[in-house]
Design a protein around this motif. Structure first.
Motif, PDB file in Angstrom:
ATOM      1  N   TRP A 195       9.354  12.681  -2.357  1.00  8.10           N
ATOM      2  CA  TRP A 195       8.727  12.003  -3.339  1.00  8.10           C
ATOM      3  C   TRP A 195       8.653  10.399  -2.873  1.00  8.10           C
ATOM      4  O   TRP A 195       9.712  10.016  -2.754  1.00  8.10           O
ATOM      5  N   ASN A 196       7.879   9.825  -2.825  1.00  3.10           N
ATOM      6  CA  ASN A 196       7.927   8.372  -2.584  1.00  3.10           C
ATOM      7  C   ASN A 196       8.037   7.852  -4.176  1.00  3.10           C
ATOM      8  O   ASN A 196       7.178   7.875  -4.965  1.00  3.10           O
ATOM      9  N   VAL A 197       8.894   6.825  -4.411  1.00  6.15           N
ATOM     10  CA  VAL A 197       9.039   6.225  -5.668  1.00  6.15           C
ATOM     11  C   VAL A 197       9.030   4.856  -5.462  1.00  6.15           C
ATOM     12  O   VAL A 197       9.510   3.988  -4.695  1.00  6.15           O
ATOM     13  N   PHE A 198       8.294   4.234  -6.430  1.00  3.94           N
ATOM     14  CA  PHE A 198       7.900   2.681  -6.442  1.00  3.94           C
ATOM     15  C   PHE A 198       8.373   2.281  -7.874  1.00  3.94           C
ATOM     16  O   PHE A 198       7.879   2.643  -8.912  1.00  3.94           O
ATOM     17  N   VAL A 199       9.194   1.168  -7.639  1.00  2.00           N
ATOM     18  CA  VAL A 199       9.730   0.824  -8.903  1.00  2.00           C
ATOM     19  C   VAL A 199       9.607  -0.951  -9.073  1.00  2.00           C
ATOM     20  O   VAL A 199       9.731  -1.474  -7.965  1.00  2.00           O
ATOM     21  N   ARG A 200       8.730  -1.460 -10.230  1.00  2.97           N
ATOM     22  CA  ARG A 200       8.316  -2.654 -10.138  1.00  2.97           C
ATOM     23  C   ARG A 200       9.078  -3.373 -11.024  1.00  2.97           C
ATOM     24  O   ARG A 200       9.490  -2.870 -12.251  1.00  2.97           O
ATOM     25  N   VAL A 211      10.838  11.740 -11.477  1.00  2.00           N
ATOM     26  CA  VAL A 211      10.968  12.621 -10.174  1.00  2.00           C
ATOM     27  C   VAL A 211      10.952  13.989 -10.703  1.00  2.00           C
ATOM     28  O   VAL A 211      10.336  15.068 -10.203  1.00  2.00           O
ATOM     29  N   ALA A 212      11.917  14.385 -11.826  1.00  2.00           N
ATOM     30  CA  ALA A 212      12.046  15.647 -12.213  1.00  2.00           C
ATOM     31  C   ALA A 212      10.809  16.396 -12.904  1.00  2.00           C
ATOM     32  O   ALA A 212      10.441  17.382 -12.817  1.00  2.00           O
ATOM     33  N   THR A 213      10.225  15.289 -13.603  1.00  2.00           N
ATOM     34  CA  THR A 213       8.620  15.948 -14.233  1.00  2.00           C
ATOM     35  C   THR A 213       7.878  15.961 -13.076  1.00  2.00           C
ATOM     36  O   THR A 213       6.951  16.955 -13.249  1.00  2.00           O
ATOM     37  N   ALA A 214       7.770  15.021 -12.187  1.00  2.00           N
ATOM     38  CA  ALA A 214       7.024  15.215 -11.175  1.00  2.00           C
ATOM     39  C   ALA A 214       7.102  16.609 -10.428  1.00  2.00           C
ATOM     40  O   ALA A 214       5.928  17.322  -9.915  1.00  2.00           O
ATOM     41  N   ALA A 215       8.243  16.948 -10.135  1.00  2.00           N
ATOM     42  CA  ALA A 215       8.684  18.141  -9.492  1.00  2.00           C
ATOM     43  C   ALA A 215       8.581  19.728 -10.412  1.00  2.00           C
ATOM     44  O   ALA A 215       8.752  20.694  -9.781  1.00  2.00           O
ATOM     45  N   GLY A 216       8.396  19.264 -11.587  1.00  2.00           N
ATOM     46  CA  GLY A 216       8.661  20.462 -12.574  1.00  2.00           C
ATOM     47  C   GLY A 216       9.869  21.060 -12.572  1.00  2.00           C
ATOM     48  O   GLY A 216      10.053  22.322 -12.930  1.00  2.00           O
ATOM     49  N   VAL A 217      11.026  20.170 -12.469  1.00  2.00           N
ATOM     50  CA  VAL A 217      12.253  20.802 -12.597  1.00  2.00           C
ATOM     51  C   VAL A 217      13.151  19.982 -13.606  1.00  2.00           C
ATOM     52  O   VAL A 217      13.036  19.015 -13.849  1.00  2.00           O
ATOM     53  N   ASP A 218      14.295  20.511 -13.985  1.00  2.00           N
ATOM     54  CA  ASP A 218      15.149  19.965 -14.808  1.00  2.00           C
ATOM     55  C   ASP A 218      16.040  18.841 -14.076  1.00  2.00           C
ATOM     56  O   ASP A 218      16.177  18.936 -13.042  1.00  2.00           O
ATOM     57  N   PRO A 219      16.069  17.564 -14.714  1.00  2.00           N
ATOM     58  CA  PRO A 219      16.544  16.477 -13.820  1.00  2.00           C
ATOM     59  C   PRO A 219      18.199  16.716 -13.008  1.00  2.00           C
ATOM     60  O   PRO A 219      18.453  16.368 -12.134  1.00  2.00           O
ATOM     61  N   ARG A 227       6.060   4.417 -10.412  1.00  2.00           N
ATOM     62  CA  ARG A 227       4.955   5.375  -9.833  1.00  2.00           C
ATOM     63  C   ARG A 227       5.646   6.318  -8.817  1.00  2.00           C
ATOM     64  O   ARG A 227       6.308   5.786  -8.107  1.00  2.00           O
ATOM     65  N   VAL A 228       5.382   7.863  -8.921  1.00  2.00           N
ATOM     66  CA  VAL A 228       5.974   8.455  -8.283  1.00  2.00           C
ATOM     67  C   VAL A 228       4.837   9.348  -7.325  1.00  2.00           C
ATOM     68  O   VAL A 228       3.853   9.787  -8.243  1.00  2.00           O
ATOM     69  N   CYS A 229       4.897   9.300  -6.281  1.00  2.00           N
ATOM     70  CA  CYS A 229       3.832  10.012  -5.290  1.00  2.00           C
ATOM     71  C   CYS A 229       4.366  11.037  -4.474  1.00  2.00           C
ATOM     72  O   CYS A 229       5.423  11.157  -3.965  1.00  2.00           O
ATOM     73  N   ASP A 230       3.308  12.173  -4.227  1.00  2.00           N
ATOM     74  CA  ASP A 230       3.889  13.380  -3.520  1.00  2.00           C
ATOM     75  C   ASP A 230       3.414  13.039  -1.959  1.00  2.00           C
ATOM     76  O   ASP A 230       2.289  12.862  -1.506  1.00  2.00           O
ATOM     77  N   VAL A 231       4.557  12.751  -1.201  1.00  2.00           N
ATOM     78  CA  VAL A 231       4.313  12.524   0.347  1.00  2.00           C
ATOM     79  C   VAL A 231       3.646  13.691   0.894  1.00  2.00           C
ATOM     80  O   VAL A 231       3.159  13.539   2.266  1.00  2.00           O
ATOM     81  N   THR A 232       3.689  14.921   0.459  1.00  2.00           N
ATOM     82  CA  THR A 232       3.181  16.240   1.098  1.00  2.00           C
ATOM     83  C   THR A 232       1.593  16.205   0.937  1.00  2.00           C
ATOM     84  O   THR A 232       0.925  16.947   1.483  1.00  2.00           O
ATOM     85  N   TYR A 280       0.785  -1.127  -0.078  1.00  2.00           N
ATOM     86  CA  TYR A 280       0.150  -0.113   0.030  1.00  2.00           C
ATOM     87  C   TYR A 280       0.878   1.356   0.107  1.00  2.00           C
ATOM     88  O   TYR A 280       1.987   1.226   0.411  1.00  2.00           O
ATOM     89  N   ARG A 281       0.191   2.481  -0.551  1.00  4.93           N
ATOM     90  CA  ARG A 281       0.887   3.739  -0.417  1.00  4.93           C
ATOM     91  C   ARG A 281      -0.080   4.680   0.334  1.00  4.93           C
ATOM     92  O   ARG A 281      -1.314   4.274   0.438  1.00  4.93           O
ATOM     93  N   GLY A 282       0.238   5.611   1.017  1.00  2.00           N
ATOM     94  CA  GLY A 282      -0.509   6.641   1.717  1.00  2.00           C
ATOM     95  C   GLY A 282      -0.306   7.881   1.162  1.00  2.00           C
ATOM     96  O   GLY A 282      -0.452   8.988   1.815  1.00  2.00           O
ATOM     97  N   CYS A 283       0.238   8.121  -0.343  1.00  2.66           N
ATOM     98  CA  CYS A 283       0.437   9.324  -0.914  1.00  2.66           C
ATOM     99  C   CYS A 283       0.150   9.354  -2.129  1.00  2.66           C
ATOM    100  O   CYS A 283      -0.347   8.619  -2.624  1.00  2.66           O
ATOM    101  N   THR A 284      -0.389  10.620  -2.658  1.00  2.00           N
ATOM    102  CA  THR A 284      -1.021  10.806  -3.798  1.00  2.00           C
ATOM    103  C   THR A 284       0.069  10.571  -5.162  1.00  2.00           C
ATOM    104  O   THR A 284       1.226  11.272  -5.334  1.00  2.00           O
ATOM    105  N   PRO A 285      -0.318   9.501  -6.007  1.00  2.00           N
ATOM    106  CA  PRO A 285       0.275   9.373  -7.155  1.00  2.00           C
ATOM    107  C   PRO A 285       0.204  10.691  -8.027  1.00  2.00           C
ATOM    108  O   PRO A 285      -0.620  11.603  -8.306  1.00  2.00           O
ATOM    109  N   VAL A 286       1.366  11.130  -8.749  1.00  2.00           N
ATOM    110  CA  VAL A 286       1.486  12.417  -9.604  1.00  2.00           C
ATOM    111  C   VAL A 286       1.809  11.785 -10.965  1.00  2.00           C
ATOM    112  O   VAL A 286       1.772  12.482 -11.773  1.00  2.00           O
TER     113      VAL A 286
END
Length: 111
Positions: A81-86, A36-44, A92-97, A9-15
């Protein structure tokens, strides 16, 4: 309940959802940085180095040598950012805030 019946399970919002493709020689570590860069809106290049959070070589090797279990899953945190790799390539990148009620990280993911 067996180990195979447990859902992760995750408890944060997928972005952001994305995938890496081993057949195209994509490395999970590189796709994670871009995601993560895309989710954060920044350059890698504006992100802290990945090795401050997870060993990139170990991440790549883990999913290169996972033994065929497509449900193998690794999670870690990069800043907020919580990152889940399968093992099947899903990321999946989720915003912990932005907490949410617990939900499965990916449909059908068990440990």
């Amino acid at each position: 309940m067996t180990m195979a019946d447990r859902i992760v399970y995750r408890g944060c919002t997928p972005v952001l959802d994305t995938e890496y493709d081993k057949s195209n020689n994509e490395l999970p570590s590189e796709v994670v940085v871009d995601a993560v860069a895309t989710a954060a809106g920044v350059d890698p290049l504006d992100l802290p180095p990945l090795y401050e959070f997870v060993d990139p070589d170990a991440l790549n090797n883990l999913f290169d040598n996972h033994g065929g279990d497509t449900n193998a899953l690794l999670s870690f945190t990069i800043d907020t950012w919580n990152v889940f790799v399968r093992a099947d390539g899903k990321i999946r990148v989720c915003d912990v805030t932005r907490p949410t009620d617990p939900e499965p990280v990916f449909d059908g993911t068990t440990v």
